[in-house]
Design a protein around this motif. Structure first.
Motif, mmCIF file in Angstrom:
data_model
loop_
_atom_site.group_PDB
_atom_site.id
_atom_site.type_symbol
_atom_site.label_atom_id
_atom_site.label_comp_id
_atom_site.label_asym_id
_atom_site.label_seq_id
_atom_site.Cartn_x
_atom_site.Cartn_y
_atom_site.Cartn_z
ATOM 1 N N LEU A 164 0.725 -1.272 0.336
ATOM 2 C CA LEU A 164 -0.110 0.399 0.106
ATOM 3 C C LEU A 164 0.517 1.097 -0.128
ATOM 4 O O LEU A 164 0.534 2.221 -0.111
ATOM 5 C CB LEU A 164 -0.952 -0.019 0.620
ATOM 6 C CG LEU A 164 -1.930 -1.056 1.338
ATOM 7 C CD1 LEU A 164 -2.515 -0.744 2.899
ATOM 8 C CD2 LEU A 164 -2.929 -1.013 0.407
ATOM 9 N N HIS A 165 1.798 1.342 0.486
ATOM 10 C CA HIS A 165 2.871 2.635 0.754
ATOM 11 C C HIS A 165 1.919 3.253 1.859
ATOM 12 O O HIS A 165 2.042 4.724 1.286
ATOM 13 C CB HIS A 165 3.467 3.117 -0.654
ATOM 14 C CG HIS A 165 4.072 2.577 -1.214
ATOM 15 N ND1 HIS A 165 5.459 2.076 -1.257
ATOM 16 C CD2 HIS A 165 3.971 1.420 -2.039
ATOM 17 C CE1 HIS A 165 5.967 1.069 -1.712
ATOM 18 N NE2 HIS A 165 5.191 0.720 -2.637
ATOM 19 N N GLY A 166 1.749 3.064 2.646
ATOM 20 C CA GLY A 166 1.155 3.480 3.882
ATOM 21 C C GLY A 166 -0.148 3.580 4.012
ATOM 22 O O GLY A 166 -0.045 1.963 4.183
ATOM 23 N N THR A 167 -0.912 3.794 5.861
ATOM 24 C CA THR A 167 -2.380 3.637 5.717
ATOM 25 C C THR A 167 -2.707 4.517 6.035
ATOM 26 O O THR A 167 -2.171 6.030 6.057
ATOM 27 C CB THR A 167 -1.934 3.029 6.895
ATOM 28 O OG1 THR A 167 -1.158 4.054 7.744
ATOM 29 C CG2 THR A 167 -1.255 1.200 7.371
ATOM 30 N N ILE A 168 -4.218 4.211 5.994
ATOM 31 C CA ILE A 168 -5.061 5.951 6.564
ATOM 32 C C ILE A 168 -4.659 6.337 7.598
ATOM 33 O O ILE A 168 -4.460 5.979 8.702
ATOM 34 C CB ILE A 168 -6.478 5.189 6.557
ATOM 35 C CG1 ILE A 168 -6.876 4.888 4.628
ATOM 36 C CG2 ILE A 168 -7.018 6.684 6.381
ATOM 37 C CD1 ILE A 168 -8.208 4.093 4.838
ATOM 38 N N ASN A 169 -4.872 7.564 8.212
ATOM 39 C CA ASN A 169 -4.402 8.324 8.822
ATOM 40 C C ASN A 169 -4.101 9.822 8.481
ATOM 41 O O ASN A 169 -4.014 10.891 8.202
ATOM 42 C CB ASN A 169 -2.450 8.567 8.533
ATOM 43 C CG ASN A 169 -2.191 9.432 10.191
ATOM 44 O OD1 ASN A 169 -2.916 9.672 10.779
ATOM 45 N ND2 ASN A 169 -0.876 8.803 10.616
ATOM 46 N N PRO A 170 -6.190 9.878 8.964
ATOM 47 C CA PRO A 170 -6.586 11.477 8.604
ATOM 48 C C PRO A 170 -5.443 12.501 9.612
ATOM 49 O O PRO A 170 -5.621 14.126 9.136
ATOM 50 C CB PRO A 170 -8.275 11.255 9.258
ATOM 51 C CG PRO A 170 -8.382 9.830 8.959
ATOM 52 C CD PRO A 170 -6.939 9.204 9.561
ATOM 53 N N LEU A 171 -4.895 11.767 10.501
ATOM 54 C CA LEU A 171 -4.690 13.399 11.485
ATOM 55 C C LEU A 171 -3.075 13.897 10.789
ATOM 56 O O LEU A 171 -2.298 14.989 10.800
ATOM 57 C CB LEU A 171 -4.189 12.634 12.609
ATOM 58 C CG LEU A 171 -5.113 12.061 13.916
ATOM 59 C CD1 LEU A 171 -5.046 11.779 15.268
ATOM 60 C CD2 LEU A 171 -6.099 13.632 13.797
ATOM 61 N N ALA A 172 -2.535 12.843 9.534
ATOM 62 C CA ALA A 172 -1.165 13.045 8.948
ATOM 63 C C ALA A 172 -1.741 13.653 8.091
ATOM 64 O O ALA A 172 -1.169 13.633 6.585
ATOM 65 C CB ALA A 172 -0.384 12.455 9.371
#
Length: 198
Positions: free
Chosen positions: A107-115
């Motif tokens: 995925l090259h990352g994860t869901i992170n609304p704060l970031a």
């Protein structure tokens, strides 16, 4: 004499200290090691860095690092089962375990609304495109058991389950060789919830 006064050493220390997990003292040890190396060894080290930057790219299918795209794992393994991971280093961790024989999707990352990282900022469209051919029977979600990893796992499951594809999550809990008394409550609770019949 302070090494900060010697510009080439100071620059090398600064570059090493940019590496993950490398503090100032470790960066200084690395710099002094390079200084003590022979010219051939230092050139070999430099060439290895430039070589990896020139030759390594992302696999057009799974998103892992590779020299040739599609990578060997995508070319040689069945797409019946696909393991979804956050980063290439997570893929390597699963591979080292030696028991998984399917394909991967990084995925090259994860869901992170704060970031400020949403679903469109990671490789979810590519995952949906890969499974659209109907060959995949199961998606194993192997993101980290943290808030972002769990949110990403739930989002992926919500997207994929309606397609009739089985979605599983790697089990989490007590690691081999550890003692129950030292496990935190969340880990122990997860281990109990993910128990299986023997």
């Amino acid at each position: 004499m302070d090494i900060n006064q010697i510009e080439p050493i100071s620059r090398l220390v600064n570059e090493f200290s940019k590496l993950p997990g490398v503090g100032r003292k470790t960066a200084e040890r690395y710099a002094y090691h390079i200084i003590r190396q022979s010219d051939d060894s230092a050139k070999s080290f430099s060439d290895a860095i430039m070589n990896v930057k020139a030759k390594i790219k992302f696999c057009e299918c799974c998103g892992n690092y590779t020299e040739v795209s599609p990578c060997k794992l995508c070319r040689e393994r069945s797409s019946k089962v696909m393991c979804v991971v956050k980063d290439p280093k997570d893929l390597m961790a699963v591979e080292k375990a030696g028991s998984y024989k399917g394909q991967y999707h990084v995925l090259h990352g994860t869901i992170n609304p704060l970031a400020g990282v949403g679903p469109n900022d990671i490789r979810l469209k590519e995952l949906l495109s890969r499974i659209s051919n109907g060959e995949t029977d199961e998606i194993i979600i192997a993101t980290n058991p943290d808030v972002e990893g769990e949110a990403t796992a739930m989002y992926i499951a919500k997207l994929i389950k309606p397609l009739g594809i089985k979605v599983t999550r790697i089990a989490q809990g007590i690691s081999m060789g550890s003692e129950l008394e030292y496990a935190d409550e969340v880990t122990l609770s997860k281990a109990l919830a993910d128990r299986r019949e023997i």
